[in-house]
Write a protein that holds these residues in place. Structure first.
Motif, short mmCIF file in Angstrom:
data_model
loop_
_atom_site.label_atom_id
_atom_site.label_comp_id
_atom_site.label_asym_id
_atom_site.label_seq_id
_atom_site.Cartn_x
_atom_site.Cartn_y
_atom_site.Cartn_z
N ASP A 1 3.95 13.38 -6.92
CA ASP A 1 4.92 12.31 -7.06
C ASP A 1 4.63 11.18 -6.09
O ASP A 1 4.82 9.99 -6.41
CB ASP A 1 6.34 12.84 -6.84
N GLU A 2 4.16 11.52 -4.88
CA GLU A 2 3.80 10.49 -3.92
C GLU A 2 2.63 9.67 -4.45
O GLU A 2 2.62 8.43 -4.34
CB GLU A 2 3.42 11.13 -2.57
N ALA A 3 1.65 10.34 -5.02
CA ALA A 3 0.48 9.63 -5.56
C ALA A 3 0.86 8.79 -6.76
O ALA A 3 0.38 7.65 -6.93
CB ALA A 3 -0.61 10.63 -5.91
N ARG A 4 1.70 9.32 -7.64
CA ARG A 4 2.11 8.56 -8.82
C ARG A 4 2.87 7.30 -8.42
O ARG A 4 2.73 6.25 -9.06
CB ARG A 4 3.00 9.44 -9.71
N TYR A 5 3.68 7.42 -7.39
CA TYR A 5 4.41 6.25 -6.91
C TYR A 5 3.43 5.15 -6.50
O TYR A 5 3.63 3.97 -6.82
CB TYR A 5 5.32 6.63 -5.74
N GLY A 6 2.36 5.52 -5.80
CA GLY A 6 1.38 4.52 -5.41
C GLY A 6 0.69 3.88 -6.59
O GLY A 6 0.35 2.68 -6.56
N ILE A 7 0.48 4.64 -7.65
CA ILE A 7 -0.15 4.11 -8.86
C ILE A 7 0.72 3.04 -9.50
O ILE A 7 0.21 2.05 -10.04
CB ILE A 7 -0.43 5.25 -9.87
N VAL A 8 2.04 3.24 -9.47
CA VAL A 8 2.95 2.25 -10.06
C VAL A 8 2.67 0.86 -9.48
O VAL A 8 2.63 -0.14 -10.20
CB VAL A 8 4.42 2.66 -9.80
N TRP A 9 2.45 0.80 -8.18
CA TRP A 9 2.14 -0.46 -7.52
C TRP A 9 0.67 -0.85 -7.71
O TRP A 9 0.36 -2.02 -7.95
CB TRP A 9 2.43 -0.35 -6.02
N GLY A 10 -0.22 0.12 -7.56
CA GLY A 10 -1.63 -0.20 -7.62
C GLY A 10 -2.03 -0.83 -8.94
O GLY A 10 -2.83 -1.79 -8.97
N ALA A 11 -1.49 -0.32 -10.04
CA ALA A 11 -1.83 -0.86 -11.35
C ALA A 11 -1.45 -2.33 -11.46
O ALA A 11 -2.15 -3.12 -12.10
CB ALA A 11 -1.12 -0.05 -12.44
N VAL A 12 -0.36 -2.72 -10.81
CA VAL A 12 0.03 -4.13 -10.81
C VAL A 12 -1.03 -4.98 -10.10
O VAL A 12 -1.35 -6.09 -10.54
CB VAL A 12 1.40 -4.33 -10.13
N GLY A 13 -1.59 -4.45 -9.03
CA GLY A 13 -2.62 -5.18 -8.31
C GLY A 13 -3.85 -5.42 -9.16
O GLY A 13 -4.41 -6.53 -9.17
N ALA A 14 -4.29 -4.40 -9.89
CA ALA A 14 -5.46 -4.56 -10.75
C ALA A 14 -5.17 -5.58 -11.85
O ALA A 14 -6.01 -6.45 -12.16
CB ALA A 14 -5.84 -3.22 -11.36
N ALA A 15 -3.99 -5.48 -12.46
CA ALA A 15 -3.62 -6.42 -13.52
C ALA A 15 -3.55 -7.84 -13.00
O ALA A 15 -4.04 -8.79 -13.63
CB ALA A 15 -2.29 -6.00 -14.14
N ARG A 16 -2.94 -8.02 -11.84
CA ARG A 16 -2.82 -9.36 -11.26
C ARG A 16 -4.19 -9.96 -10.96
O ARG A 16 -4.45 -11.14 -11.24
CB ARG A 16 -2.00 -9.30 -9.97
N ASP A 17 -5.08 -9.16 -10.42
CA ASP A 17 -6.41 -9.67 -10.10
C ASP A 17 -7.16 -10.08 -11.36
O ASP A 17 -7.83 -11.12 -11.38
CB ASP A 17 -7.20 -8.61 -9.33
N ALA A 18 -7.05 -9.28 -12.42
CA ALA A 18 -7.70 -9.63 -13.69
C ALA A 18 -7.12 -10.91 -14.26
O ALA A 18 -7.85 -11.78 -14.75
CB ALA A 18 -7.55 -8.47 -14.68
N PHE A 19 -5.81 -11.04 -14.20
CA PHE A 19 -5.14 -12.26 -14.68
C PHE A 19 -5.62 -13.48 -13.92
O PHE A 19 -5.96 -14.52 -14.52
CB PHE A 19 -3.63 -12.10 -14.55
N GLU A 20 -5.64 -13.40 -12.60
CA GLU A 20 -6.03 -14.55 -11.79
C GLU A 20 -7.50 -14.92 -12.03
O GLU A 20 -7.86 -16.11 -12.02
CB GLU A 20 -5.76 -14.26 -10.31
N SER A 21 -8.33 -13.92 -12.24
CA SER A 21 -9.74 -14.18 -12.55
C SER A 21 -9.87 -14.93 -13.87
O SER A 21 -10.61 -15.92 -13.98
CB SER A 21 -10.51 -12.85 -12.61
N ALA A 22 -9.13 -14.48 -14.88
CA ALA A 22 -9.18 -15.13 -16.20
C ALA A 22 -8.61 -16.54 -16.15
O ALA A 22 -9.14 -17.47 -16.77
CB ALA A 22 -8.43 -14.29 -17.23
#
Length: 403
Positions: free
Chosen positions: A259-280
């Motif tokens: 559950d601790e790791a899954r919680y971190g994924i909730v945030w981490g996935a936003v970071g990957a998406a944001r970086d891809a968006f900003e690159s595009a």
């Protein structure tokens, strides 16, 4: 200045301390990850030289209290995970395996002696940990694990001089080939009050130098290439009696860490998406076709708007979960909702971002396709879409549909 993907000024919801933590990790990623991540990904190389630097940054076990850990809030940990994954999922995964899995297992379930021995050195990165739950035949169903531990009493009987002996195999174990210590989950036959026996899942602290412990990296991979996942073999691994984690026998032990790791994924996935968006977005603003910047076309703007909306909604979900966690009110099904939603939308955002980049988007000069490949792993580990869907279905209906 906030990201163009933040349509609701969500930065205003963060405290000065939270913003400082985010900006400190963001600066580290800009300085130490971005310049080399394409090469690391291409070469399937995990930069081990970053481990002590991550310790110095204070992100290893940063949400844990005491024993040299930073004791930061859940929201601060989430923001750190988000910035690390904006760099690459492999870097955030290392921090997650180290802090949310291996260190968390010892912190939650270990003895005082185990905590004192391992946690301070893991917080600095001097010692690297891994977490062995998943098996070749037991992924989504860890209750079917076949790894076993048996206790051999010493000459005097009882625990004195006795040893645990572990046999089995684990798969997809992050960092196992260079970890110093592994948390291994195994079934133990335990006597019951009525005279019967039953299997219980127990955790063990296993120094990886112990004879019989072998870890081999899984290669080649199309995802998480700047990270290491391994097959682990346990062949008559002998441990002292006090190697067992004394607290919380049963699957509740590893699940609390997951559950601790899954919680971190909730945030981490936003970071990957944001970086891809900003690159595009940057690419679309700078590249011209038919005499017009690509960003000026209606279809491109529709893609950018849809991506920004999804990122903003995912950020709202992450922040809500973080506030609930800091208030002690976060429940398991809420984490499933966040992990399912944010990993799923992050992949869609990265794939859409790649289309804006055209043919250039398939090169490692740009981040979206690398992020999308990594997110295939993120979407799978710590619970697949199907498992989290059924967790939410059980919450909604009261009926478990797993079997």
């Amino acid at each position: 200045m906030g990201s163009p993907a933040d349509l609701l000024d969500l930065d205003a919801e963060l405290s000065d301390t939270e913003l400082a933590t985010r900006d400190r990790v963001r600066e580290f990623v800009d300085r130490r990850v971005r310049p080399d991540i394409a090469r690391w990904f291409a070469d399937a190389h995990f930069p081990r030289e970053l481990v002590p630097e991550l310790g110095e940054l204070g992100v290893l076990g940063m949400h844990l209290e005491g024993y040299g850990c930073a004791g930061r809030s859940a929201v601060e940990y989430g923001l750190a995970a988000q910035e690390l994954e904006a760099g690459d999922s492999g870097i955030r995964t290392f921090v997650s395996v180290q802090g949310s899995l291996a260190m968390s297992a010892i912190h939650k379930h270990g003895s005082e002696a185990q905590k004192q021995r391992w946690l301070p050195r893991m917080a600095t990165g001097e010692v690297v940990g891994c977490f062995g739950l998943t098996e070749p035949g037991a992924g989504s169903d860890p209750a079917s694990m076949t790894t076993r531990a048996r206790f051999e009493p010493g000459a005097e009987g009882g625990d004195a001089g006795g040893e645990w002996v572990l046999d089995g195999a684990k798969r997809w174990i992050g960092m196992a080939s260079f970890a110093d210590v592994a948390i291994i989950w195994a079934k133990v036959r335990e006597p019951q009050d009525d005279g019967s026996e039953r299997d219980r899942v127990r955790g063990f602290v296993v120094p990886t130098s112990t004879p019989g412990f072998t870890a081999v990296p899984i290669e080649p991979k199309l995802s998480m290439r700047a990270s290491v996942q391994c097959d682990v073999t346990l062949d008559g691994v002998r441990l002292p009696a006090d190697a067992i984690l004394p607290e919380h026998p049963g699957l509740a032990g590893p699940f609390a860490c997951l559950d601790e790791a899954r919680y971190g994924i909730v945030w981490g996935a936003v970071g990957a998406a944001r970086d891809a968006f900003e690159s595009a977005l940057a690419y679309a603003q700078g590249r011209e076709q038919f005499g017009t910047p690509v960003a000026g076309f209606q279809l491109t703007q529709a893609k950018l708007v849809d991506m920004a909306l999804e990122i903003t909604k995912a950020q709202l979900m992450a922040l809500r979960l973080g506030r609930l966690k800091d208030a002690g009110r976060l429940q398991g099904h809420m984490i499933s909702a966040g992990k399912l939603n944010n990993a799923r939308i992050a992949i869609d955002v990265c794939r859409t971002a790649r289309t804006i980049l055209g043919g250039n988007g398939v090169t490692l000069d740009h981040s979206p396709m690398r992020h999308a490949n990594n997110l295939e792993s993120v979407r799978t580990y710590e619970g697949t879409d199907e498992v989290h869907t059924l967790v939410l279905g059980r919450h909604i209906t009261g009926i478990a549909a797993f079997r």
